[in-house]
Design an enzyme around this catalytic site. Structure first.
Site, mmCIF file in Angstrom:
data_model
loop_
_atom_site.group_PDB
_atom_site.id
_atom_site.type_symbol
_atom_site.label_atom_id
_atom_site.label_comp_id
_atom_site.label_asym_id
_atom_site.label_seq_id
_atom_site.Cartn_x
_atom_site.Cartn_y
_atom_site.Cartn_z
ATOM 1 N N ASP A 105 0.841 -1.199 0.000
ATOM 2 C CA ASP A 105 0.000 0.000 0.000
ATOM 3 C C ASP A 105 0.872 1.244 0.000
ATOM 4 O OD1 ASP A 105 -2.177 -1.657 0.212
ATOM 5 O OD2 ASP A 105 -2.364 -1.429 2.391
HETATM 6 N N1 URA Z 1 -1.423 -5.956 3.895
HETATM 7 C C1 URA Z 1 -1.851 -4.683 3.949
HETATM 8 O O1 URA Z 1 -2.851 -4.391 4.576
HETATM 9 N N2 URA Z 1 -1.132 -3.753 3.301
HETATM 10 C C2 URA Z 1 -0.020 -4.013 2.593
HETATM 11 O O2 URA Z 1 0.593 -3.107 2.029
HETATM 12 C C3 URA Z 1 0.408 -5.345 2.555
HETATM 13 C C4 URA Z 1 -0.309 -6.305 3.210
#
Ligand code: URA
Length: 242
Positions: A105
Site C-alpha cells: 500500500d
Molecule cells: N497488507 C496490507 O494491509 N497492506 C499491505 O501493504 C500489505 C499487506
C-alpha cells in the site's frame, strides 16, 4: 527452446510483436547472418545469432532486485495522474525493465521484490506456493493474550476466511502494540483488514521478509541486487512445491 522470431524480438525489448513483424518484412532482421522475411521462423535464443539493422540483439539479463519501499510511494511504474511519488523514481538506475512482484500500500514500507523474470514473479504471488510474507504492524491499543489467541485462529473477512501463518507480540509501545504477523496470501490490504477485525487499527506497516528473502538493514528508498544464494533459496522455496 525455440520461439517465434517476433516473440524473441519483443522479449529482447526491440519492439512489440507487431512492430517486429514490420522489421522482418522490411528485411532489417538477420538470423545467423541471413536476412529473414518469413514470419514463421523460430529461433533458439541460446544458439541463434539475431541482428536488427546490423546490431546483435540478445535477451535482457535476468534481474532480481530488493527494494525497501518507503511509505508515501505508490507501487507502480510510470507516473501517477494524481502526482504522488511512485517507485519508478527509486529504480531509475536499473537499465532493465523490472516489475514489482505484488504491491505494498501507499503507506506501507518495506520489502518489495522487482524482477524481469515473469515466471518466478507469478509463483511468488500465487498462494499455492505458500511463500510466507512477514510484516511488522504497529497497531493502536494493547493486544491482549486472549485477542492474540483469537487472531491465531483466523477470522472471516468480507472476501473470505483469513488466517495468519503466525502472529506474535513483539512488544508494547506505550498504548500501542508491535505485532509480527505472517500471511502466505496476498489479498488486498489483508493485514490491515485482518487486524481491524479485532479492533486494532494499523498505524504503521512494514514488510520484512518474503520467504527466504529478508529486508535486513537496507535503508528506505534503496535497492540492491539479490545475491546468488538468495536467488537460489527463493527458487528452491518455490520450485520444491511443484
Ligand atoms: N497488507 C496490507 O494491509 N497492506 C499491505 O501493504 C500489505 C499487506
Amino acid at each position: 527452446m525455440k520461439v517465434r522470431l517476433n516473440k524473441f524480438l519483443s522479449m529482447c525489448g526491440v519492439a512489440s510483436r507487431r512492430k517486429a513483424d514490420l522489421l522482418i518484412k522490411e528485411g532489417r532482421v538477420k538470423v545467423n547472418g541471413e536476412v529473414v522475411r518469413n514470419f514463421g521462423v523460430r529461433v533458439d535464443p541460446q544458439v541463434d545469432q539475431v541482428e536488427v539493422d546490423g546490431k546483435p540483439v540478445s535477451l535482457p539479463k535476468k534481474r532480481y532486485i530488493i527494494l525497501n519501499k518507503p511509505a508515501g510511494y505508490l507501487t507502480q511504474l510510470g507516473k501517477d495522474p494524481r502526482g504522488r511519488k511512485t517507485i519508478e523514481e527509486l529504480i531509475k538506475d536499473i537499465p532493465e525493465r523490472v516489475f514489482p512482484v505484488g504491491r505494498l500500500d501507499y503507506n506501507t514500507e518495506g520489502l518489495l521484490i522487482l524482477t524481469n523474470d515473469g515466471d518466478l514473479a507469478n509463483k511468488i504471488l500465487h498462494p499455492r506456493y505458500k511463500l510466507p510474507k512477514v510484516y511488522l504492524a504497529l497497531v493502536r491499543g494493547k493486544v491482549s493474550q486472549k485477542t492474540l489467541k483469537e487472531m491465531q485462529k483466523g477470522t472471516d473477512l468480507e472476501d473470505g476466511f483469513a488466517k495468519p501463518d503466525s502472529v506474535r507480540i513483539v512488544r508494547y509501545e506505550g498504548e500501542n502494540t508491535l505485532l509480527e504477523i505472517t500471511f502466505h496470501e496476498g489479498r488486498k490490504h489483508i493485514v490491515k483488514r485482518f487486524l481491524a477485525k479485532f479492533g486494532h487499527k494499523v498505524i504503521k506497516l512494514k514488510r520484512t521478509a518474503i520467504g527466504p528473502i529478508k529486508l535486513g538493514k537496507l535503508p528506505p528508498g534503496k535497492w540492491r541486487e539479490m545475491s546468488r544464494e538468495e536467488i537460489s533459496k527463493l527458487k528452491k522455496a518455490i520450485y520444491q512445491v511443484m
